[in-house]
Design a protein around this motif. Structure first.
Motif, PDB file in Angstrom:
ATOM      1  N   GLU A 107       0.822  -1.207   0.000  1.00  0.00           N
ATOM      2  CA  GLU A 107       0.000   0.000   0.000  1.00  0.00           C
ATOM      3  C   GLU A 107       0.858   1.260   0.000  1.00  0.00           C
ATOM      4  N   GLU A 108       1.912   1.281   0.796  1.00  0.00           N
ATOM      5  CA  GLU A 108       2.793   2.442   0.841  1.00  0.00           C
ATOM      6  C   GLU A 108       3.501   2.643  -0.497  1.00  0.00           C
ATOM      7  N   TYR A 109       3.881   1.559  -1.144  1.00  0.00           N
ATOM      8  CA  TYR A 109       4.513   1.644  -2.463  1.00  0.00           C
ATOM      9  C   TYR A 109       3.559   2.289  -3.471  1.00  0.00           C
ATOM     10  N   LEU A 110       2.305   1.868  -3.441  1.00  0.00           N
ATOM     11  CA  LEU A 110       1.324   2.397  -4.390  1.00  0.00           C
ATOM     12  C   LEU A 110       0.943   3.834  -4.074  1.00  0.00           C
ATOM     13  N   HIS A 111       0.877   4.172  -2.801  1.00  0.00           N
ATOM     14  CA  HIS A 111       0.533   5.548  -2.435  1.00  0.00           C
ATOM     15  C   HIS A 111       1.613   6.521  -2.893  1.00  0.00           C
ATOM     16  N   GLU A 112       2.870   6.078  -2.913  1.00  0.00           N
ATOM     17  CA  GLU A 112       3.942   6.926  -3.427  1.00  0.00           C
ATOM     18  C   GLU A 112       3.761   7.197  -4.919  1.00  0.00           C
ATOM     19  N   LEU A 113       3.041   6.331  -5.605  1.00  0.00           N
ATOM     20  CA  LEU A 113       2.742   6.526  -7.025  1.00  0.00           C
ATOM     21  C   LEU A 113       1.417   7.252  -7.242  1.00  0.00           C
ATOM     22  N   ASN A 114       0.774   7.658  -6.129  1.00  0.00           N
ATOM     23  CA  ASN A 114      -0.544   8.319  -6.184  1.00  0.00           C
ATOM     24  C   ASN A 114      -1.596   7.423  -6.831  1.00  0.00           C
ATOM     25  N   VAL A 115      -1.563   6.147  -6.467  1.00  0.00           N
ATOM     26  CA  VAL A 115      -2.540   5.178  -6.959  1.00  0.00           C
ATOM     27  C   VAL A 115      -3.603   4.957  -5.889  1.00  0.00           C
ATOM     28  N   GLU A 116      -4.860   5.015  -6.300  1.00  0.00           N
ATOM     29  CA  GLU A 116      -5.980   4.792  -5.391  1.00  0.00           C
ATOM     30  C   GLU A 116      -6.019   3.333  -4.939  1.00  0.00           C
ATOM     31  N   THR A 117      -6.143   3.109  -3.631  1.00  0.00           N
ATOM     32  CA  THR A 117      -6.251   1.744  -3.104  1.00  0.00           C
ATOM     33  C   THR A 117      -7.365   1.662  -2.075  1.00  0.00           C
ATOM     34  N   LYS A 118      -7.835   0.442  -1.848  1.00  0.00           N
ATOM     35  CA  LYS A 118      -8.784   0.188  -0.770  1.00  0.00           C
ATOM     36  C   LYS A 118      -8.575  -1.235  -0.270  1.00  0.00           C
ATOM     37  N   HIS A 119      -8.960  -1.469   0.975  1.00  0.00           N
ATOM     38  CA  HIS A 119      -8.856  -2.800   1.572  1.00  0.00           C
ATOM     39  C   HIS A 119     -10.188  -3.521   1.447  1.00  0.00           C
ATOM     40  N   ASN A 120     -10.123  -4.841   1.234  1.00  0.00           N
ATOM     41  CA  ASN A 120     -11.341  -5.629   1.403  1.00  0.00           C
ATOM     42  C   ASN A 120     -11.359  -6.201   2.820  1.00  0.00           C
ATOM     43  N   ARG A 121     -12.472  -6.779   3.207  1.00  0.00           N
ATOM     44  CA  ARG A 121     -12.606  -7.231   4.591  1.00  0.00           C
ATOM     45  C   ARG A 121     -11.725  -8.440   4.905  1.00  0.00           C
ATOM     46  N   LYS A 122     -11.273  -9.139   3.888  1.00  0.00           N
ATOM     47  CA  LYS A 122     -10.375 -10.268   4.097  1.00  0.00           C
ATOM     48  C   LYS A 122      -8.930  -9.822   4.308  1.00  0.00           C
ATOM     49  N   GLY A 123      -8.673  -8.521   4.138  1.00  0.00           N
ATOM     50  CA  GLY A 123      -7.332  -8.007   4.355  1.00  0.00           C
ATOM     51  C   GLY A 123      -6.522  -7.799   3.100  1.00  0.00           C
ATOM     52  N   GLY A 124      -7.100  -8.109   1.927  1.00  0.00           N
ATOM     53  CA  GLY A 124      -6.415  -7.866   0.671  1.00  0.00           C
ATOM     54  C   GLY A 124      -6.464  -6.399   0.286  1.00  0.00           C
ATOM     55  N   LEU A 125      -5.753  -6.060  -0.781  1.00  0.00           N
ATOM     56  CA  LEU A 125      -5.648  -4.671  -1.231  1.00  0.00           C
ATOM     57  C   LEU A 125      -6.039  -4.587  -2.696  1.00  0.00           C
ATOM     58  N   ILE A 126      -6.820  -3.572  -3.031  1.00  0.00           N
ATOM     59  CA  ILE A 126      -7.250  -3.374  -4.406  1.00  0.00           C
ATOM     60  C   ILE A 126      -6.794  -1.998  -4.870  1.00  0.00           C
ATOM     61  N   ALA A 127      -6.037  -1.958  -5.945  1.00  0.00           N
ATOM     62  CA  ALA A 127      -5.606  -0.713  -6.574  1.00  0.00           C
ATOM     63  C   ALA A 127      -6.349  -0.570  -7.899  1.00  0.00           C
ATOM     64  N   THR A 128      -6.705   0.650  -8.251  1.00  0.00           N
ATOM     65  CA  THR A 128      -7.475   0.883  -9.470  1.00  0.00           C
ATOM     66  C   THR A 128      -6.825   1.970 -10.311  1.00  0.00           C
ATOM     67  N   LEU A 129      -6.650   1.673 -11.603  1.00  0.00           N
ATOM     68  CA  LEU A 129      -6.208   2.662 -12.576  1.00  0.00           C
ATOM     69  C   LEU A 129      -7.370   2.944 -13.519  1.00  0.00           C
ATOM     70  N   PRO A 130      -7.844   4.184 -13.589  1.00  0.00           N
ATOM     71  CA  PRO A 130      -8.983   4.495 -14.465  1.00  0.00           C
ATOM     72  C   PRO A 130      -8.604   4.337 -15.934  1.00  0.00           C
ATOM     73  N   GLY A 131      -9.576   3.928 -16.740  1.00  0.00           N
ATOM     74  CA  GLY A 131      -9.350   3.757 -18.173  1.00  0.00           C
ATOM     75  C   GLY A 131     -10.340   4.552 -18.987  1.00  0.00           C
ATOM     76  N   THR A 132     -10.141   4.576 -20.283  1.00  0.00           N
ATOM     77  CA  THR A 132     -11.037   5.287 -21.191  1.00  0.00           C
ATOM     78  C   THR A 132     -12.448   4.729 -21.110  1.00  0.00           C
ATOM     79  N   ASN A 133     -12.548   3.415 -21.056  1.00  0.00           N
ATOM     80  CA  ASN A 133     -13.832   2.730 -20.952  1.00  0.00           C
ATOM     81  C   ASN A 133     -14.051   2.345 -19.499  1.00  0.00           C
ATOM     82  N   ASN A 134     -15.045   2.958 -18.867  1.00  0.00           N
ATOM     83  CA  ASN A 134     -15.352   2.622 -17.480  1.00  0.00           C
ATOM     84  C   ASN A 134     -16.572   1.720 -17.362  1.00  0.00           C
ATOM     85  N   ASP A 135     -17.117   1.298 -18.496  1.00  0.00           N
ATOM     86  CA  ASP A 135     -18.266   0.388 -18.486  1.00  0.00           C
ATOM     87  C   ASP A 135     -17.828  -1.076 -18.473  1.00  0.00           C
ATOM     88  N   GLU A 136     -16.626  -1.324 -18.972  1.00  0.00           N
ATOM     89  CA  GLU A 136     -16.063  -2.671 -18.981  1.00  0.00           C
ATOM     90  C   GLU A 136     -14.687  -2.611 -18.321  1.00  0.00           C
TER      91      GLU A 136
END
Length: 351
Positions: free
Chosen positions: A35-64
């Motif tokens: 998480e700290e590595y990704l935050h240094e890149l200004n990447v959005e992250t969130k935790h799931n309840r199982k303790g995993g981490l999800i990072a998201t990069l927005p794309g041109t198509n947000n429907d798929e």
């Protein structure tokens, strides 16, 4: 444009990752590192309840959407019994054999946050005492942890703060050779995590807008079967697990190419996605091997079993001696990263 690929940086990142203890169920420290590595890149992250981490990069198509996953949880153990002889009995976490950890240095992580070192040994280790030292079965009954403390009873062990349920991690013994090999425990799957982190960094540094919004799941329960089976958006069309390629007799996978899995114990992976990955590799001159892993399951197969309506695939660097003293070569890391880079920029397959 950054030098591609920066393999030395990737290898350094992998060495950092494997050095953070993270048996399944005990992964908060390595997730924090990612998480700290990704935050240094200004990447959005969130935790799931199982303790995993999800990072998201927005794309041109947000429907798929696309989702890629790699797991930071590793094999390990848990204290099963505090023995009266001043040693510990273990219960294994993940699918491996006791002979793979015989003689290994380990750390016991107490619930109070202390770390106590030890060595995993056969009870009948001394050949000067035990006639069956070489022949006795390597199993839960015969193997134990010798604690690096003056303890000769269960009571003395408990005074150290050690109790049933404490996690036990194994010394990774990571080394890099001058001719490009990296050998360590837990390259499954921290080699792939390092590749994904470097891939995200490249996308950010080159200011690439991906064609589709893309999620990166750093899962933390893969070794016990359910790391990547949740938190998949309704918009996700393609789900690609990045995990080790298994080597051995009858296998095509090697330590120098990217392995594209066509089938494992869960059944075949999506045929059209497999062909798409092969096509990218051939057009871009990426060395690859197709393979079947007979005793294997991935986060992608766990997601399918959970009922998600996705196109699933599996690729990864070739890893020798999986679930033991593992090894791969930098060329396998390079080929895997190259395939992922071009895949992220490609169109979705038709469905």
């Amino acid at each position: 444009m950054s030098t591609y690929p920066n393999i030395n940086e990737t290898k350094e990142l992998i060495k950092q990752l494997v050095s953070i203890p993270s048996p399944s169920g005990y992964t908060s420290k390595v997730i924090q590192f990612v998480e700290e590595y990704l935050h240094e890149l200004n990447v959005e992250t969130k935790h799931n309840r199982k303790g995993g981490l999800i990072a998201t990069l927005p794309g041109t198509n947000n429907d798929e959407h696309r989702m890629l996953t790699a797991h930071v949880d590793t094999l390990g153990a848990m204290v099963k019994e505090v023995k009266s002889n001043g040693r510990l009995r273990l219960d294994l976490i993940g699918g491996f054999r006791y002979n793979a950890i015989e003689g290994e240095y380990c750390e016991i992580h107490t619930s109070k946050g202390d770390v106590i070192t030890g060595t995993i040994l056969m009870h009948q280790t001394s050949v000067h005492v035990y006639k069956d030292a070489g022949d006795a079965k390597r199993n839960q009954t015969n193997m134990e942890v010798r604690i690096d403390a003056k303890v000769e009873s269960a009571e003395e062990i408990r005074k150290l703060g050690i109790e049933v349920g404490d996690f036990v991690s194994f010394d990774p013994r990571v080394q890099e050779t001058d001719n490009g090999f990296i050998k360590s425990r837990h390259l499954d799957d921290k080699a792939s995590v390092g590749i994904l982190l470097q891939l995200i960094k490249r996308v950010k540094e080159e200011d690439i807008t991906l064609p589709y919004t893309t999620h990166f799941l750093i899962s933390n329960n893969e070794e016990i079967g359910y790391g990547g089976n949740s938190n998949i958006t309704q918009e996700t069309v393609e789900y690609l697990a990045v995990d080790m390629g298994a080597m051995g007799d009858g296998q095509s996978t090697d330590e120098y190419t990217v392995s594209i899995c066509v089938k494992d114990a869960s059944g075949p992976y999506h045929y059209e996605l497999r062909k798409h990955l092969v096509n990218i590799a051939e057009i871009k001159g990426i060395d690859y091997k197709l393979d079947i892993y007979p005793y294997y399951g991935s986060d992608a197969s766990a997601a399918i079993r959970a009922g998600h309506d996705i196109i699933h695939g599996l690729i990864g660097p070739g890893i020798d001696s999986s679930h033991a003293m593992e090894r791969t070569h930098e060329t396998s890391l390079i080929n895997t990263e190259k395939l992922l880079y071009h895949y992220l920029k490609s169109d979705l397959i038709s469905y």
